[in-house]
Design a protein around this motif. Structure first.
Motif, short mmCIF file in Angstrom:
data_model
loop_
_atom_site.label_atom_id
_atom_site.label_comp_id
_atom_site.label_asym_id
_atom_site.label_seq_id
_atom_site.Cartn_x
_atom_site.Cartn_y
_atom_site.Cartn_z
N SER A 32 0.83 -1.20 0.00
CA SER A 32 0.00 0.00 0.00
C SER A 32 0.87 1.25 0.00
O SER A 32 1.97 1.27 0.55
CB SER A 32 -0.91 0.00 1.23
N PRO A 33 0.37 2.32 -0.61
CA PRO A 33 1.14 3.57 -0.62
C PRO A 33 1.21 4.16 0.79
O PRO A 33 0.31 4.00 1.60
CB PRO A 33 0.35 4.47 -1.56
N THR A 34 2.30 4.84 1.06
CA THR A 34 2.45 5.46 2.37
C THR A 34 1.76 6.81 2.39
O THR A 34 1.66 7.47 1.37
CB THR A 34 3.94 5.65 2.73
N GLN A 35 1.30 7.21 3.54
CA GLN A 35 0.65 8.50 3.71
C GLN A 35 1.71 9.57 3.91
O GLN A 35 2.70 9.37 4.61
CB GLN A 35 -0.24 8.45 4.96
N ALA A 36 1.50 10.71 3.30
CA ALA A 36 2.40 11.84 3.48
C ALA A 36 2.19 12.43 4.87
O ALA A 36 1.08 12.47 5.38
CB ALA A 36 2.14 12.89 2.42
N VAL A 37 3.27 12.86 5.48
CA VAL A 37 3.21 13.45 6.81
C VAL A 37 3.70 14.89 6.71
O VAL A 37 4.77 15.16 6.17
CB VAL A 37 4.11 12.67 7.80
N LYS A 38 2.91 15.82 7.23
CA LYS A 38 3.32 17.22 7.24
C LYS A 38 4.32 17.41 8.37
O LYS A 38 4.06 17.08 9.52
CB LYS A 38 2.12 18.12 7.45
N SER A 50 8.52 15.19 12.45
CA SER A 50 7.15 14.70 12.40
C SER A 50 6.49 15.01 13.74
O SER A 50 7.06 14.70 14.79
CB SER A 50 7.14 13.20 12.16
#
Length: 78
Positions: A32-38, A50
């Motif tokens: 699964s694709p990873t979620q971007a973290v601001k 993070s």
């Protein structure tokens, strides 16, 4: 025979990379694709961290995030 296998595999890796570049897609990834973290900026040293992994301190209703205990202590001292 082994040399032929290595050369053909390298050739197809190159061809695959060229084809992905031509399509404008990045390298294929499994799973699964990873979620971007601001990321947020540490106000003391300027390091981006993070919020989930950072240390934090809240002053005047605003939460500040820090890369280390040392930066948090420097911020608290003023």
């Amino acid at each position: 025979m082994l040399l032929f296998v290595f050369i053909s595999r390298a050739f197809w890796q190159i061809v695959g990379g060229v084809m992905e570049a031509a399509r404008g897609t990045g390298p294929s990834r499994r799973g699964s694709p990873t979620q971007a973290v601001k990321l947020v900026k540490d106000p003391v040293c300027g390091t981006f961290v993070s919020p989930r992994a950072a240390l934090s301190a809240t002053t005047s209703g605003h939460t500040h995030y820090f890369c280390s205990e040392e930066c948090r202590a420097k911020f608290s001292r003023g």
